[in-house]
Design a protein around this motif. Sequence first.
Motif, PDB file in Angstrom:
ATOM      1  N   TYR A  74       0.837  -1.208   0.000  1.00  0.00           N
ATOM      2  CA  TYR A  74       0.000   0.000   0.000  1.00  0.00           C
ATOM      3  C   TYR A  74       0.870   1.256   0.000  1.00  0.00           C
ATOM      4  O   TYR A  74       0.649   2.184  -0.772  1.00  0.00           O
ATOM      5  CB  TYR A  74      -0.921  -0.015   1.221  1.00  0.00           C
ATOM      6  CG  TYR A  74      -2.073   0.955   1.113  1.00  0.00           C
ATOM      7  CD1 TYR A  74      -3.254   0.567   0.478  1.00  0.00           C
ATOM      8  CD2 TYR A  74      -2.003   2.230   1.643  1.00  0.00           C
ATOM      9  CE1 TYR A  74      -4.323   1.437   0.371  1.00  0.00           C
ATOM     10  CE2 TYR A  74      -3.061   3.104   1.542  1.00  0.00           C
ATOM     11  CZ  TYR A  74      -4.227   2.698   0.912  1.00  0.00           C
ATOM     12  OH  TYR A  74      -5.289   3.568   0.810  1.00  0.00           O
ATOM     13  N   GLU A 120      -8.081   3.390  -5.217  1.00  0.00           N
ATOM     14  CA  GLU A 120      -7.476   2.324  -4.416  1.00  0.00           C
ATOM     15  C   GLU A 120      -6.965   1.214  -5.333  1.00  0.00           C
ATOM     16  O   GLU A 120      -7.422   1.065  -6.459  1.00  0.00           O
ATOM     17  CB  GLU A 120      -8.499   1.747  -3.431  1.00  0.00           C
ATOM     18  CG  GLU A 120      -8.877   2.675  -2.293  1.00  0.00           C
ATOM     19  CD  GLU A 120      -7.763   2.899  -1.293  1.00  0.00           C
ATOM     20  OE1 GLU A 120      -6.851   2.053  -1.187  1.00  0.00           O
ATOM     21  OE2 GLU A 120      -7.804   3.933  -0.599  1.00  0.00           O
ATOM     22  N   PRO A 145      -3.270  -4.766  -2.043  1.00  0.00           N
ATOM     23  CA  PRO A 145      -3.115  -4.735  -0.580  1.00  0.00           C
ATOM     24  C   PRO A 145      -4.367  -5.201   0.159  1.00  0.00           C
ATOM     25  O   PRO A 145      -4.273  -5.866   1.194  1.00  0.00           O
ATOM     26  CB  PRO A 145      -2.825  -3.261  -0.279  1.00  0.00           C
ATOM     27  CG  PRO A 145      -2.342  -2.681  -1.550  1.00  0.00           C
ATOM     28  CD  PRO A 145      -3.010  -3.458  -2.643  1.00  0.00           C
TER      29      PRO A 145
END
Length: 198
Positions: free
Chosen positions: A23, A142, A146
Amino acid sequence: MNSFAIALGVLAGLVQLAGYWLYNKKLSHSEINPNVITWAIWGLGSVIAVIIYKDLANDWVKEFLPTVCAIAAFATFVHMMVRGSFQRPDRLEIELLILDVMVVVYWVVSDNPFLSNVFLIIDIQISFAPILRSTWRFPETEDPKPWLVWSLAYTMLTAVVIMRWEKWWDLLLPVNYLILHLEVWWLCRKNTASAAVV
């Protein structure tokens, strides 16, 4: 069985850490645009969540992943602040942050293990509301990888809690986090699949 549960609990924490590495790598390269309110709640409130869960579980093996998560979430929040990698929160997100703080304050004054667990779960649900909302609207903000790694970590923690069974409410934290991480993964994945078709 106990040795296996211990090894799996530690591995779950390390898998969680791997998810944070992925991330933060995306964050460093400006490949994602995280929801600031969600990370404010996680970064500043994750320590309290660990304290609540430690009080409830009272088992370092079950607590290892949440502790790793608290440290990594705070570090990610600081990383976001330093890089300025966030969008301005809207009114609903600010209201959710205030509601989250109120839930934590109520937990502090209640000093009741059962209510603590109930309010911890409410806190978890509130903390995910902004990112679920923003990812639904803008899934490209996003990255799914992750979130899938974190889902795996919480699957492992759920197995650890079952192997070291004491009480049913120890399961509420990992199961809630597993479901919520899978939801964010699904929303991100949906965007990736749509982009591949176009």
